[in-house]
Design an enzyme around this catalytic site. Structure first.
Site, short mmCIF file in Angstrom:
data_model
loop_
_atom_site.label_atom_id
_atom_site.label_comp_id
_atom_site.label_asym_id
_atom_site.label_seq_id
_atom_site.Cartn_x
_atom_site.Cartn_y
_atom_site.Cartn_z
N ASP A 459 0.86 -1.18 0.00
CA ASP A 459 0.00 0.00 0.00
C ASP A 459 0.90 1.23 0.00
O ASP A 459 2.12 1.13 0.18
CB ASP A 459 -0.89 -0.02 1.25
N ASP A 760 -3.89 -1.37 5.49
CA ASP A 760 -4.34 -0.81 6.75
C ASP A 760 -5.84 -0.58 6.79
O ASP A 760 -6.40 -0.34 7.86
CB ASP A 760 -3.62 0.52 7.05
N ASP A 764 -8.57 -3.65 2.34
CA ASP A 764 -7.39 -4.49 2.11
C ASP A 764 -7.56 -5.91 2.64
O ASP A 764 -6.73 -6.77 2.36
CB ASP A 764 -6.15 -3.87 2.76
#
Length: 800
Positions: A459, A760, A764
């Site tokens: 990410d 996070d 996800d």
């Protein structure tokens, strides 16, 4: 008749069409254990980390029976409700002394899974409950009363399995087959030695064997005991979850175990509800209770349906809830109390090492038997040639015992009993070391799998960047300013009219997911996501004195931000009674919904296609500087349809923000190290592609031969096209939750990669579950990705 007919049909379907699984996991594992149990020595110790499959089967059978009994329970539900109506809950004297008017059991019964509104109404609804537990729905409980509430209403902890004592590990170590053979050998040696050599000389050999046994047992038990303690320490660290509550009129973060009855708990997307309670206020709150009820359909919670239960997940929306039951008195706590967690399966490496140890042990056993037979044949041949086979003495018996001891010694030396234990301990120490580096490994197998990773899908926000955002640039009505201090703020105020500034500040303050709270030290701080905090702090710099005034405006409707819409909207009622809707979100999407723009002097003019292209150029220029762009727009309305969402057109563009999230120190070096080790790094983000490319280049992820694309470009690609394209892709921008999931799935299936994923947010979680190694952010991350991952890093967990 209709009821009877449906009952018979249900019974018929359950009896003739309830087909069990062809190869249930529990049955397969039990069959495997029986097979290896024939060759594995000391099964009790070797399988000490395995769950008791018979107990699990019994539990499944019990659950199946309970499912059938549920039909009967539903039939008698009316009778049970009647019983609850007349059931008396005595109020303990200590509660009366402290001024509370309701017992913990009665309070827990209000929010049980039956969700009986009549019981709630009998107590005066949520306001009546709040009065009885001395809690304010606005100010929360008093910090000084938390100790009393913990004592009277219980702590938010579940009854865990008591730790095993050192002597239990000693008992397990004594069950080793080799040690049992040595014990028998020692006893025989003692008897023969005393008979032939007397006391104390005849006891030397047996005492030596016994001391060796004690040494092995103590070393094994001590190692296992220390390993057990390390896992307990890790589990304690894993349970350190912080939540937001209101106490003494202040919003603060507290440990989930410190939650008390009467707390005002703040919930947002991705959170796991830590206690049972009642909905106070909120917007579009959707809860997933599948972990409790098994029903996959999300539930909308509102003032009409106010019941919230521990263990459920927040799918959408935000809310405040009044905590009414904690710990073992919650529905989740009662379920956890019925579970018996007897450990987890051994890791793949441990299974292989146990297999190697077993094979070596079998070879050692064969050679030990051959050695004993050869020595016995030589003894019998020697006796036959010199003394005769019928002439035996105590010395001959002692010689046979010595031969037996030699054979046992070969077994002891050959079997690498300490190898699996040594690996287990080394992995446990590795977990401890990672924990010291603020990385919590949820499963032991993670330490093995991490070394095999060949691709990392990372990410951007919070992983490659610091996740501390600030507004760096702002564009308002052809006025573009860099925001780097009080001087630039003053210049910005002077360049646009007061009406534009008023609408801008109003839009920032009312359409936000963050809030300004008063800390224990009396200073004001902002709480929320980094992007929201950056925008709110910018608004406070522009006109902080207006925050309280605008925050009191009535919010008629709120549509929270989610990863699909990539925007959030709020409709407020102005002091004159008119309605105004503010929209904030991804720049290109908000711009598409605008057909007018507000000028620097406060006039609203049509937004032409040429102006749209100009604004798009501004967005791209901000993005090329690694800025996250955000647009804010508004529209005035006379009425709002009650049964329809806010329309997506007719907005007036106010401003464009460029929000900067600096690269995390060491991120570029980490990417370089991974690439030098042969690990490819791919960045997947929901940001604009230009922003994503700028960050990727700064980190060293995007190279000259790499490709940066948007998530929607992957849709509709054939398997052959994906197989050719995936190795070249280094950046995926504007990705949806399932885009990241599909990327991970295809990398593992088509390219045979061992994939690690960082994340996070709740979006996800699918990719974290699908990956070989899932790494969740422990500070800024929500609880859903933490539970979906195997390793949790407290700035950033392999798959079970």
């Amino acid at each position: 008749m209709e009821g009877g007919r449906s009952w018979n049909m249900e019974s018929y379907l359950n009896e003739y069409f309830d087909i069990p699984a062809k190869n249930p996991p529990g049955e397969a594992r039990l069959r495997w254990r029986r097979a290896v149990g024939l060759i594995v020595r000391n099964r009790r110790r070797r399988f000490r980390m395995f769950p008791d499959l018979r107990s699990l089967d019994d539990a499944q059978a019990r659950r199946k029976i309970l499912g059938k009994v549920q039909v009967v329970i539903n039939v008698h539900k009316a009778a049970l409700q009647f019983i609850d109506g007349v059931k008396q809950y005595p109020l303990p004297p200590e509660l009366i002394e402290e001024g509370f008017c309701i017992s913990p059991d009665e309070l827990a019964a209000i929010t049980d899974m039956r969700k009986d509104h009549r019981i709630l109404k009998r107590h005066g609804a949520i306001k009546g409950i709040a009065r009885k537990i001395k809690a304010s729905l606005e100010d929360g409980v008093k910090e000084a009363e938390t100790t009393t509430r913990l004592r009277l209403y219980g702590t938010n902890r579940h009854a865990g399995k008591p730790p095993r004592s050192f002597w239990m590990f000693v008992r397990d170590a004594l069950h080793d087959l080799t040690l049992i053979i040595l014990v028998v050998c020692a006893l025989v040696s003692l008897v023969v030695g005393l008979a032939s050599q007397g006391w104390p000389k005849g006891t030397y050999d047996s005492l030596g064997i016994i001391l060796s046994i004690l040494l092995v047992v103590l070393v094994t038990a001590t190692s296992d005991y220390k390993q057990s303690r390390k896992f307990i320490e890790l589990d304690r660290e894993k349970q350190k979850i912080y939540i937001r509550v209101t106490r003494d009129k202040k919003t603060k973060k507290v440990l989930v175990h410190d939650l008390v009855v009467g707390d005002i708990l703040h919930l947002s997307i991705g959170d796991v509800v830590p206690a049972d309670g009642l909905f106070i206020s909120g917007y579009c709150l959707v809860i997933d209770e599948s972990s409790l009820t098994g029903e996959s359909e999300p539930i909308h919670v509102s003032e009409q349906k106010p019941f919230l239960h521990a263990g459920s997940k927040v799918v959408d929306g935000t809310a405040k809830m009044l905590v009414t039951a904690v710990g073992t008195r919650t529905e989740w706590g009662r379920i956890m109390g019925t579970l018996n967690d007897d450990g987890v399966d051994e890791t793949p490496l441990q299974v292989k090492l146990n297999g190697v140890a077993t094979i070596i042990g079998q070879i050692g056993l064969v050679f030990a038997i051959l050695t004993f037979l050869v020595l016995m044949v030589r003894l019998l041949a020697d006796k036959a040639m010199h003394l005769g086979l019928l002439n035996w003495s105590a010395n001959d018996a002692l010689t046979i015992v010595n031969y037996f001891a030699i054979a046992v010694t070969i077994i002891v030396v050959a079997v690498p009993e300490g190898l699996p234990l040594a690996v287990t301990l080394s992995l446990a120490f590795a977990m401890k070391k990672l924990m010291n580096d603020k990385a919590l490994v949820r499963h032991l197998a993670a330490c093995e799998t991490m070394g095999s990773a060949s691709c990392i899908c990372t990410d951007k926000t919070g992983t490659l960047t610091t996740n501390h955002m600030v507004v760096n640039k702002v564009w308002i009505s052809d006025v573009s300013k860099s925001v780097d201090g009080d001087t630039s703020i003053s210049e910005l105020k002077g360049s646009i009219s007061g009406r534009v500034m008023e609408i801008l500040i109003q839009g920032i303050f009312v359409n936000t997911g963050s809030e300004v709270v008063l800390g224990d030290n009396g200073e004001k701080t902002t709480l929320g996501t980094p992007t929201e905090v950056a925008l709110l702090e910018f608004g406070l710099n522009l006109g902080g004195h207006l925050y309280d005034e605008y925050n009191k405006l009535t919010r008629v409707r709120i549509e929270p931000f989610n990863s699909v819409k990539k925007m959030m909207s709020v409709t407020i009622q102005l002091p004159n009674g008119d309605l105004r809707t503010f929209c904030k979100g991804a720049s290109e999407l908000v711009l598409e919904q605008c057909n007018t723009i507000i000028t620097s002097d406060g006039n609203i003019v049509p937004l032409s296609e040429m102006q749209k292209r100009y604004v798009l150029n501004i967005i791209n220029s901000f993005s090329s500087e690694a800025l996250r762009t955000l647009c804010i727009a508004f529209k005035d309305m006379n009425e709002l349809p009650s049964d329809q969402p806010i329309s997506d057109d007719g907005y007036t563009l106010i401003a464009l923000f460029g929000i900067k999230d600096p690269i995390r120190p060491g991120a570029k070096d980490a990417v370089t190290t991974c690439m030098a080790a042969g690990i490819t790094v791919k960045m997947v983000t929901g940001d604009n592609i230009n922003t994503a490319k700028a960050i990727a280049k700064e980190c060293g992820i995007l190279t000259e031969d790499g490709i940066a694309i948007e998530g929607q470009e992957l849709h509709g690609k054939s398997s052959d096209e994906l197989k050719e394209l995936l190795p070249k892709i280094q950046v995926i921008a504007r990705s949806l939750p399932m885009d990241k999931y599909k990327l991970v799935t295809n990398l593992r299936s088509m390219c045979q990669e061992v994939v690690a994923v960082t994340g996070d947010g709740t979006n996800d979680a699918p990719a974290l579950c699908e990956s070989d190694i899932g790494l969740a952010m422990g500070i800024s991350g929500t609880e859903v990705p933490k539970n979906a991952s195997i390793m949790q890093c407290c700035f950033m967990l392999p798959r079970s």
